[in-house]
Design an enzyme around this catalytic site. Sequence first.
Site, PDB file in Angstrom:
ATOM      1  N   LYS A  14       0.824  -1.211   0.000  1.00 10.38           N
ATOM      2  CA  LYS A  14       0.000   0.000   0.000  1.00 10.38           C
ATOM      3  C   LYS A  14       0.860   1.264   0.000  1.00 10.38           C
ATOM      4  O   LYS A  14       0.651   2.177  -0.782  1.00 10.38           O
ATOM      5  CB  LYS A  14      -0.923   0.022   1.242  1.00 10.38           C
ATOM      6  CG  LYS A  14      -1.829  -1.193   1.375  1.00 10.38           C
ATOM      7  CD  LYS A  14      -2.714  -1.121   2.618  1.00 10.38           C
ATOM      8  CE  LYS A  14      -1.952  -1.138   3.935  1.00 10.38           C
ATOM      9  NZ  LYS A  14      -1.279  -2.421   4.254  1.00 10.38           N
ATOM     10  N   ARG A  88      -9.612   0.819   8.647  1.00  6.51           N
ATOM     11  CA  ARG A  88      -9.239  -0.543   9.002  1.00  6.51           C
ATOM     12  C   ARG A  88     -10.327  -1.252   9.797  1.00  6.51           C
ATOM     13  O   ARG A  88     -10.134  -2.408  10.183  1.00  6.51           O
ATOM     14  CB  ARG A  88      -7.970  -0.526   9.859  1.00  6.51           C
ATOM     15  CG  ARG A  88      -6.682  -0.711   9.077  1.00  6.51           C
ATOM     16  CD  ARG A  88      -5.544  -0.483  10.070  1.00  6.51           C
ATOM     17  NE  ARG A  88      -4.367  -1.232   9.822  1.00  6.51           N
ATOM     18  CZ  ARG A  88      -3.267  -0.783   9.202  1.00  6.51           C
ATOM     19  NH1 ARG A  88      -3.234   0.411   8.692  1.00  6.51           N
ATOM     20  NH2 ARG A  88      -2.214  -1.535   9.092  1.00  6.51           N
ATOM     21  N   ARG A 127      11.669  -5.463   4.916  1.00  5.22           N
ATOM     22  CA  ARG A 127      11.339  -4.043   4.715  1.00  5.22           C
ATOM     23  C   ARG A 127      12.252  -3.112   5.520  1.00  5.22           C
ATOM     24  O   ARG A 127      12.541  -3.356   6.680  1.00  5.22           O
ATOM     25  CB  ARG A 127       9.892  -3.784   5.128  1.00  5.22           C
ATOM     26  CG  ARG A 127       9.558  -2.292   5.220  1.00  5.22           C
ATOM     27  CD  ARG A 127       8.091  -2.015   5.141  1.00  5.22           C
ATOM     28  NE  ARG A 127       7.336  -2.496   6.281  1.00  5.22           N
ATOM     29  CZ  ARG A 127       6.007  -2.414   6.364  1.00  5.22           C
ATOM     30  NH1 ARG A 127       5.310  -1.904   5.369  1.00  5.22           N
ATOM     31  NH2 ARG A 127       5.386  -2.871   7.415  1.00  5.22           N
ATOM     32  N   ARG A 161      11.203  -1.037  11.179  1.00  4.93           N
ATOM     33  CA  ARG A 161      10.152  -0.749  12.153  1.00  4.93           C
ATOM     34  C   ARG A 161      10.157  -1.764  13.282  1.00  4.93           C
ATOM     35  O   ARG A 161      10.334  -2.957  13.031  1.00  4.93           O
ATOM     36  CB  ARG A 161       8.791  -0.779  11.452  1.00  4.93           C
ATOM     37  CG  ARG A 161       8.501   0.513  10.724  1.00  4.93           C
ATOM     38  CD  ARG A 161       7.318   0.429   9.825  1.00  4.93           C
ATOM     39  NE  ARG A 161       6.170  -0.285  10.378  1.00  4.93           N
ATOM     40  CZ  ARG A 161       5.018  -0.423   9.742  1.00  4.93           C
ATOM     41  NH1 ARG A 161       4.873   0.091   8.529  1.00  4.93           N
ATOM     42  NH2 ARG A 161       4.029  -1.070  10.287  1.00  4.93           N
ATOM     43  N   ARG A 172      -0.729  -8.627  13.683  1.00  3.92           N
ATOM     44  CA  ARG A 172      -1.251  -7.674  12.692  1.00  3.92           C
ATOM     45  C   ARG A 172      -2.093  -8.392  11.655  1.00  3.92           C
ATOM     46  O   ARG A 172      -3.122  -7.888  11.206  1.00  3.92           O
ATOM     47  CB  ARG A 172      -0.101  -6.925  12.031  1.00  3.92           C
ATOM     48  CG  ARG A 172       0.466  -5.825  12.943  1.00  3.92           C
ATOM     49  CD  ARG A 172       1.922  -5.526  12.644  1.00  3.92           C
ATOM     50  NE  ARG A 172       2.138  -4.916  11.359  1.00  3.92           N
ATOM     51  CZ  ARG A 172       3.319  -4.880  10.744  1.00  3.92           C
ATOM     52  NH1 ARG A 172       4.391  -5.437  11.304  1.00  3.92           N
ATOM     53  NH2 ARG A 172       3.437  -4.296   9.571  1.00  3.92           N
TER      54      ARG A 172
END
Length: 216
Positions: A14, A88, A127, A161, A172
């Site tokens: 996203k 969400r 990431r 992160r 998550r």
Amino acid sequence: MTNLILLGPPGAGKGTQARLLAETRGLTQLSTGDMLREARASGSAMGRKVAEVMDRGDLVTDDIVIGLIEERLAAPNGKGFIFDGFPRTLAQADALGALLDRLGLTLDAVIEMRVEDEALVRRISGRFSCGTCGEVYHDRTRPTRRPGVCDVCGSTDLRRRPDDNPEALRNRLLEYYKKTSPLIGYYHAKGKLASVDGLAGIEEVAAAIARILDRA
Ligand code: ADP
Ligand code: ADP
Ligand code: ZN
């Protein structure tokens, strides 16, 4: 004016696509994840309140994120908004609908980015991003051209992160399937939903999204 939602699980791409759309179409990216991380970094009372929740991989309460979006929508923008990671929950989706109505704005498309769980784990574990300009990279699929240096702004402040670890990711994903995936049916029923294969390469996904927006 184009207003769209990018919907998908953590790691679906996203943020990557939102940044490309901001660049190519002049749209404003509204990432509630980025806003919450900024609040944390600023050390505000709200930032301190959400830190633990985010690190565990739970969702932050609806009123906090709705408030953040409301603030940003009040600032006029000619070209439109990309909602990245918002809404969400069904309550957030209803609140967004009411806000857009009140401002006389329309929602043009909701783009669901489909990626299976195993691929999400690979994406999240590789990431990292630039702490200065926010560009998003991946150890294997989108490395920086020069190791340790951001392609876009030259910064060496590259970060991972705290919630991009296997345990928080599991949580998550659970949160996504329980609370966020019902939005797929919600927007389908409103005739707004389009889906893209998020497993394709970054450029291919961008082309699929462009085709949807150009006919919306
Ligand atoms: P991802 O890359 O997993 O999609 P984000 O950067 O969008 O993650 O969000 C990181 C975290 O911030 C989430 O796990 C959640 O704790 C919080 N968050 C972001 N957006 C929302 C939202 N719309 N509602 C509730 N919590 C949110
Ligand atoms: P989200 O915002 O949905 O959590 P990101 O845009 O941050 O997802 O992407 C998650 C990771 O996957 C990042 O490391 C990014 O560089 C990488 N990535 C994004 N899109 C693709 C793609 N189409 N193919 C391969 N890797 C991708
Ligand atoms: Zn940078």
